[in-house]
Write a protein that holds these residues in place. Structure first.
Motif, PDB file in Angstrom:
ATOM      1  N   LEU A 233       0.941  -0.952  -0.043  1.00  0.00           N
ATOM      2  CA  LEU A 233      -0.106  -0.172  -0.006  1.00  0.00           C
ATOM      3  C   LEU A 233       0.788   1.132   0.111  1.00  0.00           C
ATOM      4  O   LEU A 233       1.884   1.375   1.036  1.00  0.00           O
ATOM      5  N   THR A 349      -1.236  -1.002  -4.465  1.00  0.00           N
ATOM      6  CA  THR A 349      -2.438  -0.043  -4.318  1.00  0.00           C
ATOM      7  C   THR A 349      -1.702   1.284  -4.052  1.00  0.00           C
ATOM      8  O   THR A 349      -1.067   1.316  -3.144  1.00  0.00           O
ATOM      9  N   THR A 374      -2.867  -0.355  -8.655  1.00  0.00           N
ATOM     10  CA  THR A 374      -4.088   0.098  -8.848  1.00  0.00           C
ATOM     11  C   THR A 374      -4.123   1.483  -7.927  1.00  0.00           C
ATOM     12  O   THR A 374      -3.439   1.587  -7.153  1.00  0.00           O
ATOM     13  N   TRP A 403      -8.380  -6.523  -0.974  1.00  0.00           N
ATOM     14  CA  TRP A 403      -7.361  -7.107  -1.346  1.00  0.00           C
ATOM     15  C   TRP A 403      -7.230  -8.463  -2.194  1.00  0.00           C
ATOM     16  O   TRP A 403      -6.634  -8.839  -3.018  1.00  0.00           O
ATOM     17  N   ARG A 406      -7.698  -8.389  -5.812  1.00  0.00           N
ATOM     18  CA  ARG A 406      -6.547  -7.931  -6.718  1.00  0.00           C
ATOM     19  C   ARG A 406      -5.370  -8.931  -6.572  1.00  0.00           C
ATOM     20  O   ARG A 406      -4.349  -8.736  -7.122  1.00  0.00           O
TER      21      ARG A 406
END
Length: 407
Positions: A233, A349, A374, A403, A406
């Protein structure tokens, strides 16, 4: 005030000769005893000193203790005089100094000290690692940018209390030395050192989050050892901006350092040093107007004293240790550091504010496309997202459905 918490995570020597010490300490009775014994602080002054070390300001301490702000300020002045310091950051160093770093191979009883861990690569390359949360919790590796520091605001730390948060310092940041690298190879060295931290602590797989230019080391680590990373993240990424046209899109006070790195490293470091001193002198109240001038979202966020003080303390910690790290971060942002990071196999992400003037969303979208990640845009939010709106990235981190979709 926070309850006393002290836990030793472990000491272990690996086959590569790495000795890891990982621990968590906020305030121990021995610290108060040392302040009273060595600096002649009274019991009341010791209690106020603890509140200062925990990050509380005079007004808040006054409310907690039922005293006037003027009384607390007088006590703080007395504390500073007795410890021979001039500000909170210097006082924090006194506290750290009460828990002196042991040499490699020191006994377990010698390594409990305030809020940090050390990982040694052989007989050199010390890497400062701050730990938080529960040593038995699910690991969370935090590769930070020096702007926001390596700790989170209290409400984020509370939600992460059940996890084991590990924040290694990058080369040239805090007390982690340069180790022979330069700012261009910084992401690779940071990734290698973070991997050694995981090895030393016996952590086989971890979630990984990053902030600001910490994204460079985080994405490099995800490419280097994808089997060790569960998910990534990236919060308020400082994306690669190798062209002058890219730099012209960000505020003037932030573009000057990447530009100077192409002209004069000496001038850039000198200016970074002066800028750091200005930030320290200005205090938390001036941080937003100095660093985030030109960003309405960020200057508004810094009106919250919890946010401005966290940024000021985080950036100030690196500044007082040596400002070169900040300049190297800015110089790195002006390069194409993402060149070899194509289509990562780990879910990535990017959580990014739509009003982030320091890092245009268009550049983050481009980087996300490059690495196969993303982007989750956040309206009415700027670069201060990590401390100003921690509930956003915490909710996202804890959203297993998000999550899994993805993976």
């Amino acid at each position: 005030m926070p309850e006393e918490r002290t836990a030793l995570v472990g000491i272990k020597r690996t086959e590569t000769g790495v000795l890891a010490r990982a621990l968590i300490t906020f305030w121990r009775p021995e610290i108060g005893e040392a302040l009273r014994r060595d600096f002649l602080l009274s019991e009341t002054e010791t209690e106020v000193a603890r509140a200062l070390f925990e990050g509380l300001r005079a007004k808040v301490i006054a409310e907690i203790r039922g005293r006037s702000t003027e009384t607390i300020r007088s006590q703080v002045k007395a504390i500073f005089q007795k410890t021979n310091v001039s500000n909170v950051l210097e006082f924090a160093h006194i506290i750290y100094g009460l828990n002196a770093h042991p040499s490699v191979g020191a006994p377990v009883s010698a390594v409990v000290r305030s809020g940090e861990a050390r990982v040694w690569h052989g007989a050199q390359w010390p890497v400062e690692v701050l730990c938080d949360g529960s040593p038995d919790g699910k690991p969370l590796l935090f590769m930070h940018g020096c702007l926001g520091g390596c700790r989170f605001v209290a409400r984020a730390r509370d939600r992460l209390a059940s996890r084991f948060v590990i924040a290694p310092g990058r080369p040239n940041h805090g007390r982690t030395p340069e180790t022979g690298s330069n700012w261009r190879t910084g992401p690779e060295v940071a990734a290698q050192q973070a991997l050694s931290v995981l090895d030393s602590a016996g952590i086989r797989k971890t979630d990984l989050i990053s902030y600001d230019i910490g994204a460079a080391g985080a994405l490099t680590l995800a490419a280097m050892a994808p089997e060790r990373i569960e998910r990534v993240l990236i919060i308020s990424c400082l994306p690669p901006m190798p062209n002058l046209s890219d730099l012209m899109a960000i505020p003037q006070q932030q573009r000057v350092f990447p530009v100077l790195s192409r002209i004069s490293m000496r001038a850039g470091k000198a200016l970074a040093r002066l800028g750091g001193e200005r930030l320290l002198e200005g205090g938390p109240e001036a941080f937003g107007s100095i660093v985030f001038a030109g960003s309405q979202a960020d200057t508004a966020a810094c009106k919250d004293p919890r946010v401005s003080e966290q940024f000021w303390r985080g950036h100030g910690w690196h500044t007082i240790q040596g400002p070169d790290g900040f300049f190297f971060d800015a110089a790195l942002a002006g390069t194409a550091w993402h060149g070899t990071l194509c289509d990562l196999s780990v879910p990535v992400t990017f959580l990014h504010g739509e009003d982030d003037a320091s890092a245009p969303l268009s550049k983050v979208n481009s980087l996300a496309s490059h690495v196969g990640g993303t982007v989750v845009p956040v309206p009415r939010t700027g670069h201060t997202l990590v401390h100003a709106r921690p509930e956003l990235w915490l909710d996202l981190l804890e959203n297993e459905t998000f999550w899994c979709s993805r993976a």
